[in-house]
Design a protein around this motif. Structure first.
Motif: not given
Length: 547
Positions: A327-330, A337-338, A407-410
């Motif tokens: 939800y936060n990504m979109t 939050l991530h 890339e940090e999230v991945i």
């Protein structure tokens, strides 16, 4: 009413009549009387409204904060509440406000006479009640009116006002020469069943029934203020945190928190943050991370994406947190939050047990979404670079920063998958199945310099199980694939899996948490205090259209 007006009303230049030359400031005396009234008057039908009005009056005295943009470090009310005659009432006041919240007492039925007709004898209680009634008339005429109606779901105005006052007191800034005594009381109170003595170094200590408090907190999480109280207690009181983590019915607390996150689009951002940070604090404990996979839930009616007839609390938690990330990504695209969502998943990852098939799928689906986003940003960055070579006039977006964030999230997602495979592979055949089903997703990251190290174990697992499936032949059913995975887990040489440092994240407040919490608390007071009104045009602490 401004702080200066309060001072004019309650400070006498010349003391006379019944006041001796060394009498305390009248405001200080009034605050002490209000504290005595709240803590010492028994809660009965005829005293209910007196208690509500006394608590509301204290909120009014502290509300000068609403009319300042900056966080007030000192005010007249602050000064009197932090020291002098009011100080001995600290623990009694905090305890009373907590018990008011716990009991959730409803107001007396309509027609109950709160102020009975005075008999010839009068009496102390009547005199006190009528005095407070007159006092409150002064305040309402002085500019504090009533809201049109209390919200219909508010069944206990006393519990609501008590909780709001408690949060205001807990978030008062420390005095220059002493810490906030109300926060000290909240940090140190113990269970009534705890017979160990309080250390002499702990001031304002008291005891309260933790079971009753836990029950009330579980039941009241639909309100922002109850979630904020839960956060405050978990974060600041180690006795409460230890007690809650030892409960065998943690689902009663965790499910309402998950429901807040699930309905993220209906909640304000602060409420969502508090719910998420509560989960992060809970996942710091390995016992919690193990036990949530042992709690089996049936028919979660509020989860609408898919019918969940039976699922562990741990798998449901993973599903809701992943949904919050998506939800936060979109929508909101909030980096913090991530970070908090991923930190909670990372804390849990080594203890993942018997992941539900759908939870395993969603973990890999989230990685797929991140992978697509990464490729899109990479393509935009490449096109942008080509454009910059042909034209120096057009300003270009900074795709490098976007690429760095994604890339940090991945990387974090790969670390979470790796942590599960390294520590609990044999407990999670469904995750291995989902990994194999979408194995092509991971191909592009095998040689990527940012992910090469963390991909080693994932690549090993994919290669090992792909080989065994190939040996088993084509057209395999889902059941047969899972059976091969379960057999393969035993044969997989664990020593070939590279060890990485344990994934552990701990929640730490910002250096100046009051800059966040004080506007938040006062926005709750402004929006949900019963019978109190402040002119919105005069509010400076927060903007009226913000959360």
């Amino acid at each position: 009413m401004s702080e200066e007006e309060l001072q004019l009303h309650f400070t006498y230049e010349e003391k006379s009549g019944n006041y001796s030359s060394d009498s305390e400031d009248l405001l200080e005396e009034l605050l002490c009387c209000l504290m005595q009234l709240i803590t010492d008057i028994p809660l009965l039908d005829i005293t209910y409204e007196i208690s509500v009005e006394a608590i509301s009056t204290m909120v009014v005295f502290l509300s000068c904060q609403l009319f300042h943009k900056e966080v007030l470090r000192q005010s007249i009310s602050h000064k009197y509440l932090m020291r002098g005659p009011c100080l001995p009432y600290t623990s009694k006041l905090v305890k009373t406000l907590l018990y008011n919240f716990i009991r959730q007492e409803k107001p007396p039925p309509p027609g109950t006479h709160v102020f009975p007709q005075q008999s010839d004898g009068g009496g102390l209680l009547y005199g006190l009640a009528s005095g407070v009634a007159r006092l409150w008339t002064v305040f309402t005429l002085g500019g504090v009116g009533s809201k049109a109606t209390a919200s219909p779901e508010l069944s206990s105005p006393l519990a609501n006002q008590s909780l709001l006052l408690l949060l205001v007191l807990a978030n008062l800034t420390d005095a220059s020469d002493a810490p906030n005594p109300y926060r000290q009381a909240i940090m140190s109170f113990k269970n009534t069943q705890d017979s160990s003595p309080f250390p002499s170094s702990i001031p304002h200590a008291f005891q309260i029934n933790f079971n009753s408090l836990y029950t009330a907190l579980c039941e009241q999480q639909t309100s922002d203020q109850a979630t904020l109280l839960l956060y405050t207690l978990l974060h600041q009181n180690s006795n409460i945190r230890t007690y809650m983590l030892a409960r065998t019915d943690m689902e009663n607390l965790v499910l309402p928190i998950l429901e807040i996150l699930y309905h993220v689009e209906e909640r304000n951002s602060h409420h969502v943050y508090m719910a998420l940070i509560i989960l992060l604090i809970l996942t710091e404990d390995d016992g919690f991370n193990r036990s949530i996979h042992e709690v089996i839930l049936k028919n979660i009616t509020w989860y609408s994406e898919r019918v969940l007839t039976e699922i562990s609390l741990g798998s449901l938690l993973i599903l809701v947190v992943i949904r919050t990330i998506q939800y936060n990504m979109t929508r909101t695209r909030d980096k913090y939050l991530h970070t908090n969502c991923l930190a909670a998943l990372a804390n849990m990852s080594a203890q993942f047990r018997s992941l539900h098939q759908y939870a395993a799928q969603r973990i890999i689906s989230l990685f797929s979404l991140l992978s697509k986003k990464h490729n899109k940003v990479l393509e935009q960055a490449t096109q942008s670079l080509r454009g910059s070579l042909s034209s120096n006039d057009v300003p270009l977006p900074d795709y490098a920063q976007d690429l760095n964030v994604i890339e940090e999230v991945i990387r974090m997602m790969l670390e979470i998958i790796n942590s599960c495979l390294t520590n609990s592979l044999h407990h999670n055949p469904n995750l291995v199945y989902a990994l194999l089903y979408k194995r092509d997703l991971f191909e592009q990251f095998r040689t990527h310099p940012s992910f090469q190290d963390i991909m080693q174990n994932i690549d090993l697992v994919i290669t090992f199980f792909s080989s065994r499936l190939l040996q088993a032949g084509a057209e395999l059913s889902v059941e047969r694939v899972l059976e091969i995975i379960k057999q393969g887990v035993i044969a997989l040489p664990k020593d070939r899996l590279k060890k990485f440092p344990e994934l552990k994240f701990k929640y730490v407040e910002e250096e100046q948490p009051e800059e966040f919490f004080i506007p938040y608390v006062w926005s709750l007071v402004y929006n949900s205090a019963v019978g109190l009104y402040w002119n919105p045009q005069d509010i400076q602490l927060f903007t009226m259209d913000s959360d």
